[in-house]
Scaffold this active site. Sequence first.
Site, PDB file in Angstrom:
ATOM      1  N   CYS A 105      -3.102   7.985  87.895  1.00  0.00           N
ATOM      2  CA  CYS A 105      -3.247   9.217  87.462  1.00  0.00           C
ATOM      3  C   CYS A 105      -3.302   9.423  86.003  1.00  0.00           C
ATOM      4  CB  CYS A 105      -1.811   9.960  87.717  1.00  0.00           C
ATOM      5  SG  CYS A 105      -1.673  11.757  87.412  1.00  0.00           S
ATOM      6  N   ASN A 106      -4.534  10.102  85.592  1.00  0.00           N
ATOM      7  CA  ASN A 106      -4.818  10.256  84.390  1.00  0.00           C
ATOM      8  C   ASN A 106      -3.644  11.049  83.589  1.00  0.00           C
ATOM      9  OD1 ASN A 106      -7.891   9.771  83.599  1.00  0.00           O
ATOM     10  ND2 ASN A 106      -7.479  10.120  85.790  1.00  0.00           N
ATOM     11  N   THR A 107      -3.110  11.966  84.173  1.00  0.00           N
ATOM     12  CA  THR A 107      -1.992  13.020  83.419  1.00  0.00           C
ATOM     13  C   THR A 107      -0.944  11.958  83.059  1.00  0.00           C
ATOM     14  OG1 THR A 107      -2.866  14.882  84.804  1.00  0.00           O
ATOM     15  CG2 THR A 107      -0.747  15.146  83.667  1.00  0.00           C
ATOM     16  N   GLU A 141     -10.778  18.238  96.752  1.00  0.00           N
ATOM     17  CA  GLU A 141     -10.035  17.990  98.228  1.00  0.00           C
ATOM     18  C   GLU A 141     -10.563  18.641  99.090  1.00  0.00           C
ATOM     19  OE1 GLU A 141      -5.588  18.198  97.809  1.00  0.00           O
ATOM     20  OE2 GLU A 141      -5.735  16.890  96.006  1.00  0.00           O
ATOM     21  N   CYS A 172     -10.166  12.624  85.232  1.00  0.00           N
ATOM     22  CA  CYS A 172      -9.218  12.989  86.310  1.00  0.00           C
ATOM     23  C   CYS A 172      -9.425  12.259  87.559  1.00  0.00           C
ATOM     24  CB  CYS A 172      -9.130  14.466  86.315  1.00  0.00           C
ATOM     25  SG  CYS A 172      -8.335  15.257  87.800  1.00  0.00           S
ATOM     26  N   THR A 173      -8.549  11.972  88.186  1.00  0.00           N
ATOM     27  CA  THR A 173      -8.745  11.064  89.540  1.00  0.00           C
ATOM     28  C   THR A 173      -9.737  11.808  90.400  1.00  0.00           C
ATOM     29  OG1 THR A 173      -6.648  12.325  90.324  1.00  0.00           O
ATOM     30  CG2 THR A 173      -6.424   9.970  89.728  1.00  0.00           C
ATOM     31  N   HIS A 174      -9.866  12.892  90.520  1.00  0.00           N
ATOM     32  CA  HIS A 174     -10.671  13.733  91.523  1.00  0.00           C
ATOM     33  C   HIS A 174     -12.008  13.865  91.144  1.00  0.00           C
ATOM     34  CE1 HIS A 174      -6.660  14.849  92.857  1.00  0.00           C
ATOM     35  NE2 HIS A 174      -7.049  15.491  93.790  1.00  0.00           N
ATOM     36  N   ASP A 226      -0.128   7.548  92.025  1.00  0.00           N
ATOM     37  CA  ASP A 226      -1.046   8.980  91.450  1.00  0.00           C
ATOM     38  C   ASP A 226      -0.134   9.935  91.784  1.00  0.00           C
ATOM     39  OD1 ASP A 226      -2.983  10.563  90.624  1.00  0.00           O
ATOM     40  OD2 ASP A 226      -3.442  10.908  92.679  1.00  0.00           O
ATOM     41  N   SER A 227      -0.459  11.127  91.379  1.00  0.00           N
ATOM     42  CA  SER A 227       0.221  12.290  91.706  1.00  0.00           C
ATOM     43  C   SER A 227       0.126  12.868  93.410  1.00  0.00           C
ATOM     44  CB  SER A 227       0.033  13.757  90.719  1.00  0.00           C
ATOM     45  OG  SER A 227      -1.383  13.734  90.686  1.00  0.00           O
ATOM     46  N   TYR A 248       0.448  17.093  88.711  1.00  0.00           N
ATOM     47  CA  TYR A 248       1.027  16.912  87.473  1.00  0.00           C
ATOM     48  C   TYR A 248       0.570  17.492  86.354  1.00  0.00           C
ATOM     49  CZ  TYR A 248       3.630  12.750  89.433  1.00  0.00           C
ATOM     50  OH  TYR A 248       4.473  11.882  90.389  1.00  0.00           O
ATOM     51  N   GLY A 249      -0.808  17.902  86.574  1.00  0.00           N
ATOM     52  CA  GLY A 249      -1.806  18.476  85.454  1.00  0.00           C
ATOM     53  C   GLY A 249      -1.446  19.650  84.656  1.00  0.00           C
TER      54      GLY A 249
END
Length: 293
Positions: A83-85, A163, A195-197, A20-21, A52-53
């Site tokens: 990572c989705n991006t 975060e 998105c991961t978050h 992931d980023s 990365y987004g």
Amino acid sequence: MNKTSEQSEAILRRPIGIFDSGVGGLTVYRALHNRLPNEHFVYLGDTARVPYGTKSLATVERYAIENSQFLAALGIKLLVVACNTASALALPKIREKIGLDVVGVIGPGARKAVEAAGARPRIAVIATEATVQSDAYAASIRQACAIAEVVQTACPLFVPLAEENWTREPETFSIAGKYLREIKEFEPEALVLGCTHYPILRDVIQQTVGENVKLIDSGEACADEVARLLNEKGLANPHRVTGTRRLCDDLDHFYVTDAADRFGRVAERFLGAKPAKLEAVEVFGVDELKESK
Ligand code: DGL
């Protein structure tokens, strides 16, 4: 056991690589860990170069390939692009460069959303700016169902809010209300957390769009796809790696490209546990290193 079966047993015991980023991909790690108790994982968070987004296609591709080569060199049996991006922008390039099965989060998330929606699906997607601009989710959704209607919105502030663990604060609700206004008006049946978050802010998002909208966690959809692929390819580990598995226990190895302490702290917020094995590394030029040997 003869030599060949010993060798194939050894392949089954290899870890699954995840990159992931940064720290967000831990939501995908959690989904994989819960879904696949016989497997163990190596995770790389590119914390030196996150986010990365907001970056360009060429840059995300370059970072994604370096991360993939780093993990491939560790002897993984399959690669997950959490990572989705990176999944949206770099999957074809990664597949071209890495001689391994590669699973991203976009296809599985898109297909799960179509399954969850009705015969004439109305699907919303929230993601980073780069993922929305790439149109990868919309393309995957329409591949699964040509008549699907799709609305997409970038929600960049959700990343730092997750975060910071601001999962109940009024400010988070206010930002969510602003970002998700158009989606609410669209009245989707399903909303992809692209998105991961975003799974960390699941409750805020659900309350904002309404209880009747089905939230699709791409990380969970990806874990189902990995389980299916491991069985199909005969790569699943038939033996438990140990008696009891815990998130972040010493069977899973975590690497970051910067700020390992911060990664450990955010991991504890996201997963309730700090990685037992956490190391800072350089991922640049793994290929050049191999060539110069
Ligand atoms: N991991 C990224 C994603 O899922 C979010 C954070 C970033 O922008 O790098 O798209």
